[in-house]
Write a protein that holds these residues in place. Sequence first.
Motif, PDB file in Angstrom:
ATOM      1  N   VAL A 158      35.990  32.187  41.975  1.00 38.58           N
ATOM      2  CA  VAL A 158      37.055  33.075  42.461  1.00 38.58           C
ATOM      3  C   VAL A 158      37.952  33.513  41.308  1.00 38.58           C
ATOM      4  O   VAL A 158      38.273  34.700  41.156  1.00 38.58           O
ATOM      5  N   GLY A 159      38.357  32.552  40.474  1.00 41.26           N
ATOM      6  CA  GLY A 159      39.202  32.879  39.330  1.00 41.26           C
ATOM      7  C   GLY A 159      38.521  33.820  38.356  1.00 41.26           C
ATOM      8  O   GLY A 159      39.147  34.744  37.828  1.00 41.26           O
ATOM      9  N   ASN A 160      37.230  33.601  38.128  1.00 46.03           N
ATOM     10  CA  ASN A 160      36.482  34.448  37.197  1.00 46.03           C
ATOM     11  C   ASN A 160      36.340  35.869  37.725  1.00 46.03           C
ATOM     12  O   ASN A 160      36.520  36.842  36.979  1.00 46.03           O
ATOM     13  N   VAL A 161      36.033  35.995  39.001  1.00 44.56           N
ATOM     14  CA  VAL A 161      35.873  37.326  39.602  1.00 44.56           C
ATOM     15  C   VAL A 161      37.201  38.086  39.602  1.00 44.56           C
ATOM     16  O   VAL A 161      37.257  39.274  39.247  1.00 44.56           O
ATOM     17  N   LEU A 162      38.280  37.402  39.991  1.00 47.33           N
ATOM     18  CA  LEU A 162      39.597  38.045  39.982  1.00 47.33           C
ATOM     19  C   LEU A 162      39.982  38.484  38.572  1.00 47.33           C
ATOM     20  O   LEU A 162      40.480  39.601  38.370  1.00 47.33           O
ATOM     21  N   LEU A 163      39.743  37.603  37.611  1.00 48.08           N
ATOM     22  CA  LEU A 163      40.072  37.929  36.225  1.00 48.08           C
ATOM     23  C   LEU A 163      39.271  39.134  35.750  1.00 48.08           C
ATOM     24  O   LEU A 163      39.807  40.015  35.069  1.00 48.08           O
ATOM     25  N   PHE A 164      38.003  39.188  36.120  1.00 48.18           N
ATOM     26  CA  PHE A 164      37.154  40.305  35.694  1.00 48.18           C
ATOM     27  C   PHE A 164      37.684  41.635  36.224  1.00 48.18           C
ATOM     28  O   PHE A 164      37.858  42.596  35.467  1.00 48.18           O
ATOM     29  N   PHE A 165      37.948  41.703  37.516  1.00 47.14           N
ATOM     30  CA  PHE A 165      38.354  42.976  38.112  1.00 47.14           C
ATOM     31  C   PHE A 165      39.752  43.404  37.652  1.00 47.14           C
ATOM     32  O   PHE A 165      39.983  44.589  37.373  1.00 47.14           O
ATOM     33  N   ILE A 166      40.663  42.453  37.563  1.00 47.16           N
ATOM     34  CA  ILE A 166      42.017  42.803  37.119  1.00 47.16           C
ATOM     35  C   ILE A 166      42.015  43.200  35.649  1.00 47.16           C
ATOM     36  O   ILE A 166      42.633  44.198  35.253  1.00 47.16           O
ATOM     37  N   TYR A 167      41.303  42.422  34.829  1.00 50.74           N
ATOM     38  CA  TYR A 167      41.247  42.749  33.405  1.00 50.74           C
ATOM     39  C   TYR A 167      40.504  44.060  33.175  1.00 50.74           C
ATOM     40  O   TYR A 167      40.886  44.851  32.300  1.00 50.74           O
ATOM     41  N   ASP A 168      39.459  44.315  33.942  1.00 54.10           N
ATOM     42  CA  ASP A 168      38.714  45.570  33.814  1.00 54.10           C
ATOM     43  C   ASP A 168      39.616  46.767  34.105  1.00 54.10           C
ATOM     44  O   ASP A 168      39.559  47.791  33.415  1.00 54.10           O
ATOM     45  N   PHE A 169      40.470  46.627  35.110  1.00 50.66           N
ATOM     46  CA  PHE A 169      41.412  47.699  35.441  1.00 50.66           C
ATOM     47  C   PHE A 169      42.409  47.915  34.299  1.00 50.66           C
ATOM     48  O   PHE A 169      42.651  49.052  33.868  1.00 50.66           O
TER      49      PHE A 169
END
Length: 203
Positions: A142-153
């Motif tokens: 969950v932390g990795n997925v959230l980090l990916f999408f937020i950082y990608d934005f």
Amino acid sequence: MNITKFKYFFLDAVKNLKRNSTITAFSVITVSATLFVVGLFLLYLLSVDKNFATLFVSNSINRNSVFIDNKEMVMVLKWLEVAAFFVLPVISLFLVVTSFKMSILQRRNEINIMKFVGATNWFIRWPFIIEGVVIGISGAFVGNVLLFFIYDFVYTKALEFIPELALMQPEFITNAMLWPFVMVGTFLGAIGSIIALRKFLNE
């Protein structure tokens, strides 16, 4: 441990996770939030290292642009990263232990009965350890997925404004950070369950 015992422990752990869904969700959020913040700090520091040895600062009052030596700032940020790396997991571990204690309290009679009929401490521990591992791995993903999408934005928007910025690629999160996340999450969950259960087994 043979396959039959592991299956029994695993099914018992899953049943308890479902039974205490609120506590489970709280523990997963705790682990994921910890890894998210630590990962964000790490990405920022790696991005700073990739850029020039100076930071560009715009003076909004005089409309002048100046360069300042960022070595001291980078050192401060690195020390903050070190502090976050150690402090946040400790806080997360404390919260995970607390949530496990709440879960164990609901099964206190069950644990006492198991002890009364001769179950070993490790026989009692294993379902809780598996619960912790499941929570840790879930929190890591969950932390990795959230980090990916937020950082990608943020990455996309930052490059729109300052194309010359040298930032870490978003793919770095899923390619290089996922398994460290899983290992840390597994450690937090397993150790948290062992610490939480220790008091009840020693009674």
